[in-house]
Write a protein that holds these residues in place. Structure first.
Motif, PDB file in Angstrom:
ATOM      1  N   ALA A  59       0.796  -1.257   0.026  1.00  0.00           N
ATOM      2  CA  ALA A  59       0.074   0.153   0.111  1.00  0.00           C
ATOM      3  C   ALA A  59       0.944   1.212   0.037  1.00  0.00           C
ATOM      4  O   ALA A  59       1.861   1.282   0.507  1.00  0.00           O
ATOM      5  CB  ALA A  59      -0.853   0.235   1.243  1.00  0.00           C
ATOM      6  N   LEU A  60       0.461   2.385  -0.523  1.00  0.00           N
ATOM      7  CA  LEU A  60       1.037   3.731  -0.403  1.00  0.00           C
ATOM      8  C   LEU A  60       0.482   4.315   0.786  1.00  0.00           C
ATOM      9  O   LEU A  60       1.273   5.021   1.416  1.00  0.00           O
ATOM     10  CB  LEU A  60       0.707   4.348  -1.579  1.00  0.00           C
ATOM     11  CG  LEU A  60       1.125   4.228  -3.203  1.00  0.00           C
ATOM     12  CD1 LEU A  60       0.738   4.952  -4.108  1.00  0.00           C
ATOM     13  CD2 LEU A  60       2.852   4.149  -3.142  1.00  0.00           C
ATOM     14  N   SER A  61      -0.535   4.203   1.331  1.00  0.00           N
ATOM     15  CA  SER A  61      -1.122   4.453   2.595  1.00  0.00           C
ATOM     16  C   SER A  61      -1.848   3.508   3.427  1.00  0.00           C
ATOM     17  O   SER A  61      -2.592   2.707   2.786  1.00  0.00           O
ATOM     18  CB  SER A  61      -2.230   5.543   2.140  1.00  0.00           C
ATOM     19  OG  SER A  61      -2.857   6.018   3.534  1.00  0.00           O
ATOM     20  N   TYR A  62      -1.197   2.951   4.569  1.00  0.00           N
ATOM     21  CA  TYR A  62      -1.768   1.718   5.111  1.00  0.00           C
ATOM     22  C   TYR A  62      -2.667   2.139   6.111  1.00  0.00           C
ATOM     23  O   TYR A  62      -3.640   1.387   6.525  1.00  0.00           O
ATOM     24  CB  TYR A  62      -0.515   1.270   5.835  1.00  0.00           C
ATOM     25  CG  TYR A  62       0.389   0.135   4.813  1.00  0.00           C
ATOM     26  CD1 TYR A  62       0.072  -0.982   4.613  1.00  0.00           C
ATOM     27  CD2 TYR A  62       1.571   0.732   4.414  1.00  0.00           C
ATOM     28  CE1 TYR A  62       0.682  -1.906   3.970  1.00  0.00           C
ATOM     29  CE2 TYR A  62       2.175  -0.304   3.639  1.00  0.00           C
ATOM     30  CZ  TYR A  62       1.893  -1.407   3.459  1.00  0.00           C
ATOM     31  OH  TYR A  62       2.556  -2.017   2.569  1.00  0.00           O
ATOM     32  N   ASP A  63      -2.860   3.279   6.617  1.00  0.00           N
ATOM     33  CA  ASP A  63      -3.766   3.725   7.942  1.00  0.00           C
ATOM     34  C   ASP A  63      -4.345   5.255   7.654  1.00  0.00           C
ATOM     35  O   ASP A  63      -4.737   5.523   8.517  1.00  0.00           O
ATOM     36  CB  ASP A  63      -2.820   3.417   9.172  1.00  0.00           C
ATOM     37  CG  ASP A  63      -1.834   4.358   9.276  1.00  0.00           C
ATOM     38  OD1 ASP A  63      -1.337   5.372   8.378  1.00  0.00           O
ATOM     39  OD2 ASP A  63      -0.826   4.311  10.199  1.00  0.00           O
ATOM     40  N   ARG A  64      -4.007   5.905   6.643  1.00  0.00           N
ATOM     41  CA  ARG A  64      -4.429   6.999   6.475  1.00  0.00           C
ATOM     42  C   ARG A  64      -5.354   7.187   5.433  1.00  0.00           C
ATOM     43  O   ARG A  64      -4.933   6.958   4.245  1.00  0.00           O
ATOM     44  CB  ARG A  64      -3.369   8.159   6.492  1.00  0.00           C
ATOM     45  CG  ARG A  64      -2.550   8.262   7.794  1.00  0.00           C
ATOM     46  CD  ARG A  64      -1.570   8.959   7.501  1.00  0.00           C
ATOM     47  NE  ARG A  64      -2.107  10.455   7.827  1.00  0.00           N
ATOM     48  CZ  ARG A  64      -1.386  11.665   7.493  1.00  0.00           C
ATOM     49  NH1 ARG A  64       0.043  11.565   7.025  1.00  0.00           N
ATOM     50  NH2 ARG A  64      -1.726  12.898   7.783  1.00  0.00           N
ATOM     51  N   ASP A  65      -6.765   7.510   5.549  1.00  0.00           N
ATOM     52  CA  ASP A  65      -7.453   7.566   4.493  1.00  0.00           C
ATOM     53  C   ASP A  65      -7.213   9.054   3.694  1.00  0.00           C
ATOM     54  O   ASP A  65      -6.646   9.876   4.250  1.00  0.00           O
ATOM     55  CB  ASP A  65      -9.291   7.787   5.012  1.00  0.00           C
ATOM     56  CG  ASP A  65      -9.634   6.577   5.720  1.00  0.00           C
ATOM     57  OD1 ASP A  65      -9.012   5.482   5.431  1.00  0.00           O
ATOM     58  OD2 ASP A  65     -10.302   6.427   6.603  1.00  0.00           O
ATOM     59  N   ALA A  66      -7.805   8.934   2.573  1.00  0.00           N
ATOM     60  CA  ALA A  66      -7.504  10.206   1.624  1.00  0.00           C
ATOM     61  C   ALA A  66      -8.678  10.490   0.685  1.00  0.00           C
ATOM     62  O   ALA A  66      -9.708   9.794   0.628  1.00  0.00           O
ATOM     63  CB  ALA A  66      -6.419  10.070   0.823  1.00  0.00           C
ATOM     64  N   VAL A  67      -8.432  11.632  -0.288  1.00  0.00           N
ATOM     65  CA  VAL A  67      -9.423  11.951  -1.208  1.00  0.00           C
ATOM     66  C   VAL A  67      -8.568  11.635  -2.567  1.00  0.00           C
ATOM     67  O   VAL A  67      -7.590  12.092  -2.595  1.00  0.00           O
ATOM     68  CB  VAL A  67      -9.909  13.224  -1.128  1.00  0.00           C
ATOM     69  CG1 VAL A  67     -10.745  13.707  -2.338  1.00  0.00           C
ATOM     70  CG2 VAL A  67     -10.499  13.591   0.179  1.00  0.00           C
ATOM     71  N   GLY A  68      -9.037  10.938  -3.546  1.00  0.00           N
ATOM     72  CA  GLY A  68      -8.409  10.823  -4.769  1.00  0.00           C
ATOM     73  C   GLY A  68      -8.565  11.818  -5.716  1.00  0.00           C
ATOM     74  O   GLY A  68     -10.053  11.989  -5.791  1.00  0.00           O
ATOM     75  N   PRO A  78     -13.310  14.009  -7.718  1.00  0.00           N
ATOM     76  CA  PRO A  78     -12.847  13.143  -6.496  1.00  0.00           C
ATOM     77  C   PRO A  78     -13.620  12.326  -5.882  1.00  0.00           C
ATOM     78  O   PRO A  78     -14.744  12.238  -5.774  1.00  0.00           O
ATOM     79  CB  PRO A  78     -12.644  14.412  -5.810  1.00  0.00           C
ATOM     80  CG  PRO A  78     -13.698  15.609  -6.289  1.00  0.00           C
ATOM     81  CD  PRO A  78     -13.793  15.128  -7.719  1.00  0.00           C
ATOM     82  N   TYR A  79     -13.047  11.365  -5.315  1.00  0.00           N
ATOM     83  CA  TYR A  79     -13.493  10.419  -4.558  1.00  0.00           C
ATOM     84  C   TYR A  79     -12.891   9.919  -3.189  1.00  0.00           C
ATOM     85  O   TYR A  79     -11.745   9.940  -3.159  1.00  0.00           O
ATOM     86  CB  TYR A  79     -14.030   9.316  -5.389  1.00  0.00           C
ATOM     87  CG  TYR A  79     -12.953   8.441  -5.927  1.00  0.00           C
ATOM     88  CD1 TYR A  79     -12.566   7.259  -5.351  1.00  0.00           C
ATOM     89  CD2 TYR A  79     -12.460   8.722  -7.294  1.00  0.00           C
ATOM     90  CE1 TYR A  79     -11.427   6.249  -5.913  1.00  0.00           C
ATOM     91  CE2 TYR A  79     -11.446   7.832  -7.840  1.00  0.00           C
ATOM     92  CZ  TYR A  79     -10.957   6.710  -7.121  1.00  0.00           C
ATOM     93  OH  TYR A  79     -10.044   5.722  -7.796  1.00  0.00           O
TER      94      TYR A  79
END
Length: 205
Positions: A59-68, A78-79
């Motif tokens: 993963a590029l991010s294991y524990d931090r949600d984001a907006v794509g 964006p989602y």
């Protein structure tokens, strides 16, 4: 949102403070996606501008949600990205700062006319600089949370009704096939009670 007062026209009770004008660079960390083809198959979803693509073992991010948000191609859709995830190089992922609510940040992204920030004459493209320099109006964290929860609930309701709609579309297609006679037959497979006569063959004219 009025420019002078910097407050929305409709607001939850108890919130009166004006919203603060901030650059996106102050509310998110914009990160770049990467190629995934060197990775093995696994449980981590890979996302592109069109959504889910495949699954890998890192993963590029294991524990931090984001907006794509799209870097190339579709730049105005964006989602939300729920960790863990990987994004390809055509999709930025913007991780909210510690004082920002994820759902509110997503709404802020949805409120921007990203097509107006297209920097290409060909395939639409967006740069980190264009995102970082974009201005947003931001309330307190408590108000962000209330707004984020409200729009998240709306999304859940929309998804629920979308599923019902999809099921009804499939049901209608099935009924059209079963409640009209098949080629070479004069009665349908399914019929309302009380109707027994064969259907008459006629030209549309």
């Amino acid at each position: 949102m009025t420019e002078q007062a910097k407050v929305p026209a409709i607001r939850f009770a108890g919130f009166t403070d004006p919203w603060e004008q901030r650059k996106f660079s102050d509310i998110v960390d914009v990160c770049s996606g990467k190629d995934y083809k060197h990775l093995e198959e696994g449980p981590i979803p890979v996302y592109g501008t069109g959504g889910f693509m495949t699954s890998v073992d890192e993963a590029l991010s294991y524990d931090r949600d984001a907006v794509g948000i799209g870097r190339k191609g579709t730049i105005d859709k964006p989602y939300l990205l729920k960790a863990p995830f990987w994004t390809v190089d055509t999709l930025f992922y913007a991780i909210p700062k510690s004082d920002m609510d994820l759902e509110f940040v997503h709404c802020s992204f949805l409120n921007v006319d990203w097509k107006s920030k297209d920097e290409s004459t060909g395939l639409p493209s967006l740069s980190k600089e264009a995102i970082n320099e974009t201005i947003a109006l931001v309330p307190s964290f408590n108000e962000q949370s209330r707004l984020g929860e409200f729009f998240s609930d709306l999304d859940s309701l929309i998804t629920l009704h979308q599923r019902k709609y999809d099921k009804l579309v499939v049901f209608k297609k099935s009924m059209l096939e079963k409640m009209f006679p098949k080629d070479g037959e004069s009665v349908p497979e399914i019929r309302f009670a009380g109707f027994t006569d064969p259907w008459e063959q006629r030209k549309l004219g």
